[in-house]
Structures are given as C-alpha cells and as structure tokens.
Write an enzyme that holds these catalytic residues in place. Structure first.
Site, PDB file in Angstrom:
ATOM      1  N   LEU A 158       0.190  -1.418   0.049  1.00 50.69           N
ATOM      2  CA  LEU A 158      -0.221  -0.063  -0.184  1.00 50.69           C
ATOM      3  C   LEU A 158       0.537   1.139  -0.139  1.00 50.69           C
ATOM      4  O   LEU A 158       0.616   1.672  -1.207  1.00 50.69           O
ATOM      5  CB  LEU A 158      -1.096   0.045   1.362  1.00 50.69           C
ATOM      6  CG  LEU A 158      -1.705   0.778   1.102  1.00 50.69           C
ATOM      7  CD1 LEU A 158      -2.638   1.385   0.620  1.00 50.69           C
ATOM      8  CD2 LEU A 158      -2.577   1.393   3.021  1.00 50.69           C
ATOM      9  N   TYR A 159       2.293   0.660   0.907  1.00 48.49           N
ATOM     10  CA  TYR A 159       2.740   2.307   0.257  1.00 48.49           C
ATOM     11  C   TYR A 159       3.798   2.694  -0.124  1.00 48.49           C
ATOM     12  O   TYR A 159       2.946   4.230  -0.815  1.00 48.49           O
ATOM     13  CB  TYR A 159       4.323   1.613   1.184  1.00 48.49           C
ATOM     14  CG  TYR A 159       5.439   2.916   1.229  1.00 48.49           C
ATOM     15  CD1 TYR A 159       5.480   4.446   2.008  1.00 48.49           C
ATOM     16  CD2 TYR A 159       6.322   2.252   1.034  1.00 48.49           C
ATOM     17  CE1 TYR A 159       5.991   5.346   1.426  1.00 48.49           C
ATOM     18  CE2 TYR A 159       7.268   3.169   0.178  1.00 48.49           C
ATOM     19  CZ  TYR A 159       7.321   4.665   1.189  1.00 48.49           C
ATOM     20  OH  TYR A 159       8.644   5.586   0.685  1.00 48.49           O
TER      21      TYR A 159
END
Length: 435
Positions: free
Chosen positions: A246-247
């Site tokens: 997700l980062y």
C-alpha cells in the site's frame, strides 16, 4: 553533544460527530421559555466541557486522533513570524527560500542542514508524530535549531497553517518530504498512508498552485513504485503499475497526482525515487538500524531469503548522496508557470531515481555490521513474508547523472562505519534504549 556534529504522519481527518436525538425534544410544551433556555445553556455547556476539556486518552479513538491531529500547536504572533522570517532569510547571492516538510525526519534533517549551510533560506514543517520514537525527531530539531533552521510544528493537512506560512514568506521552492513511511506498517494502519501520502500531498499542491508566485516543488517518491517489476536495473521508463505494498501504491498515486497538478495548474514538479536510504540520524524502523540495535543486545535478527533460497538485496544509498541529489533537483527546477491557480504555459515535470547502483545482499550488510560492532549476530533465516517487501532493488541512475550531475560516492562499508559511529555515540553502546 558531540553527536550533533553528524549530519516517513498520519494526519487524521477527524470523523464527524453524530449527535443522537436529544431526549429534550420530547419535553412537553408546557415548559416555560425561561426553563427551556436555562437547560439549553446547561446542555451546550456540557458539550463544550466534553469536547474541549476532556483528556485525549478518554478513549482509543480520541487518543489516536490526538496523536495524529490536524490541529497545530499554537502558532501566530509577531515573535513567531519573526522566527519564521529569520529562518527563511536567504543569505547567499543566488540563494533560494525553501519550505521543507518533514524537516525533523531523517532525510529532511540532512537536506535542511545542507541548504542552510550553503546560504539558502530554510523553514521546516513537521508534526512530530510517534510512528517511531519522537525523542529522536526532537534531537534532530535541536540540531537544526543550532544550524539556524526553525521548525514549525504543524501538519501538512492544515491548509490554514500552510497558507499562513506562504503569506509570511514567498517561498521559491518546496522540498516535500513529509510522508508516512514504511512498507510493513501499512498492514497495521492503512489509513495513515492515504491521509499523509495522498491527502497530504494534495493539500500541499493545492496551496502551492494558489499562491503567487507559485513555488517549484521537489518531492519524495520511492523506489517502491517499481513493485513487482523484474527488469533490472530499475529505470524511470519501466512500468510502475504493479505495487507490492500500500505504501508503494500511495507513492505511485502521488506521481499521478503530481502529473495532474502540473498539467492543469502549471506547477513545476520533480519526483525523486529514493533507494533504501541509510546513515546517521536514520529511521529506527529500517533494517540496518534495528539490526545494529539487536546485535548489540544479543537478540536474533531476521535474515529474509526469497523462494528457492534466493538472495534478498537492496540498493543501499548513503544519505549524503541522497542530499546531493535533492539539492541538485532544487537547483535545476524550473519556475512554475501558473499564477493565481491558472496555468500560463507548459511546466517542468520530472522523475529521477536516486540510488547507489550497487545492490548488496542483506546478509552482507549484517556481516559488515558484525565487523564494525565487533559482535557476532544471531541470524535467524526466514522466508520473505508477503507483507509488501520485494526481493531486490537496483537503480538505473543515468537520467539523474545526465540532468542533475548526480554521482553517488559512498559505498556501504564506508557509510555503515559512519552510521555505527553515530549510533554508538548517540545511544551509548546500546545502554540508551533505541525504540
């Protein structure tokens, strides 16, 4: 202290408070107007006390909001504005005035010091969240204050504060480094990445496109955008539509958002894809940092390996090399072409890899630390987890070399030696806890 010689926020949008229907709505009409007025004031008073005087720790939700609040600790006033102007004052002939977000962070601290030392005007902004030990950020803040850099304690999602800073100082450049860092933490708190890396970036760009003159913006993307890409070394021309975390996805989204603001509003934007930055004053959540801590404490450290005993390697890049790339990006950034939120012509849009071009197996990193610390590590070999980590990173830096004059000069052995020296000085051979 002698260690000072050495030279990743989840801003939260408070949820709406949904008030239940008041039982007072069922009061009979025969209550007198005076009595109704009296109880109305009592009720409003209770609301005031509850919301403005109750401790943040009264519930897990309120505690989290207080930890990552959009509210800025008090700001304003002549003395405050004087400190800002003094910090942002340009002291060299061709100097620039730079707002550095995330200034108390690892890279932010080093960039701010470098800019100030060459005569540029620098103002920092940081919310000092507790993703990792805030005392380390406060120590960096003390270092910056001795260098002449003032950090405003506030959040990048605080539009009022950002607008006020631009009203006080017409910044020529913004070095946007504030972000929620870390690949693995995204599995615990995904919302923090959206709030900081996406909403926060949009807020910064909204302010920048509205001020006059618009500043040129250099911001931190990440090598993580290459995700599941298997072609090496990673080039800026490679596909970046397969994020592994997700980062990485939020950083990729940031690059698309930057394109939009460049296209519509004429903002000059340069994205820098950092490759595994390390060095003094680093982040405690990075492997080289907590490996050092745990080796000294005699704890086992995880050494990940890919499928079929595949090697996990990283393009470790020393922070001083990253700083050179950041300053070169600022120096070569062209002016934004918009005015008052309206685009006047095409504006510069760039993205560069900033790496070391020499991937090193993580097992070799541990061997170097063992020699420097003179302690044998307790290695615990484990399979690479499916948490967003990738097997290897390797930067193609030809574009940065050509356009920025970027040339990394610190190998891992030399860089880790400098880091270990700082670590032992700062933490006192492990006697001082490194959270």
């Amino acid at each position: 202290m002698s260690q000072m010689k050495h030279i990743d926020n989840i801003p939260s949008t408070p949820g709406k408070f949904k008030m239940e229907k008041s039982p007072y709505n069922r009061l009979r009409v025969h209550f007198s107007l005076a009595k109704l007025t009296f109880w109305s004031f009592v009720f409003l008073g209770l609301i005031f006390v509850f919301f403005y005087r109750s401790p943040a720790s009264s519930s897990p939700v309120s505690s989290d909001l207080s930890r990552r609040s959009l509210r800025t600790s008090s700001y304003g006033g002549p003395a405050w504005e004087k400190r800002i102007k003094a910090s942002a004052k340009v002291r060299s002939r061709n100097g620039i005035s730079v707002l550095v977000t995330g200034a108390a962070g690892f890279v932010g601290t080093h960039v701010s010091v470098a800019l100030k030392r060459r005569g540029d005007g620098v103002l920092g902004l940081d919310n000092f969240n507790d993703y990792y030990d805030p005392s380390l950020k406060r120590a960096r803040q003390a270092l910056l204050e001795r260098t002449g850099v003032y950090i405003v304690e506030g959040d990048i999602n605080d539009a009022t504060l950002l607008k006020k800073l631009f009203d006080i100082v017409p910044f020529t450049h913004v070095m946007h480094l504030a972000a929620q860092a870390g690949v693995r933490y995204a599995m615990e708190n995904p919302g923090s990445y959206v709030h900081s890396n996406i909403a926060g970036l949009v807020n910064v760009l909204e302010i920048c496109k509205s001020v006059n003159p618009q500043p040129a913006i250099v911001w931190a993307s990440s090598s993580s955008v290459y995700g599941l890409n298997t072609k090496v070394p990673f080039s800026e021309r490679d596909r970046t539509d397969q994020p592994a975390s997700l980062y990485a996805a939020t950083k990729k989204a940031g690059e698309e958002i930057a394109h939009t603001y460049n296209h519509i509003y004429g903002l000059s934007l340069t994205g820098l894809r950092f490759f595994t930055v390390y060095g003094p004053w680093g982040r405690p959540d990075m492997a080289y940092f907590f490996f050092t801590r745990d080796i000294l404490k005699g704890k086992s450290i995880p050494i990940f390996e890919a499928a079929n005993h595949g090697t996990v390697a990283r393009d470790f890049t020393y922070v001083d090399d990253i700083v050179k790339g950041c300053l070169a990006a600022l120096d070569t950034a062209e002016k934004s072409t918009g005015s008052g939120g309206k685009k006047k012509g095409p504006a510069q849009l760039r993205v560069f890899n900033l790496g070391n071009t020499s991937p090193v197996p993580v097992s070799d990193l541990v061997s170097i630390l063992e020699r420097l610390l003179k302690v044998k590590a307790k290695r615990l070999v484990m399979k690479l987890p499916r948490n967003g980590d990738v097997q290897f990173t390797h930067a193609n830096i030809s574009s940065a070399q050509r356009e920025l004059g970027y040339k990394p000069s610190t190998d891992l052995q030399t860089g880790l030696k400098k880091f270990v020296r700082w670590y032992l000085n700062y933490y006192g051979n492990g006697k001082k806890s490194a959270q």
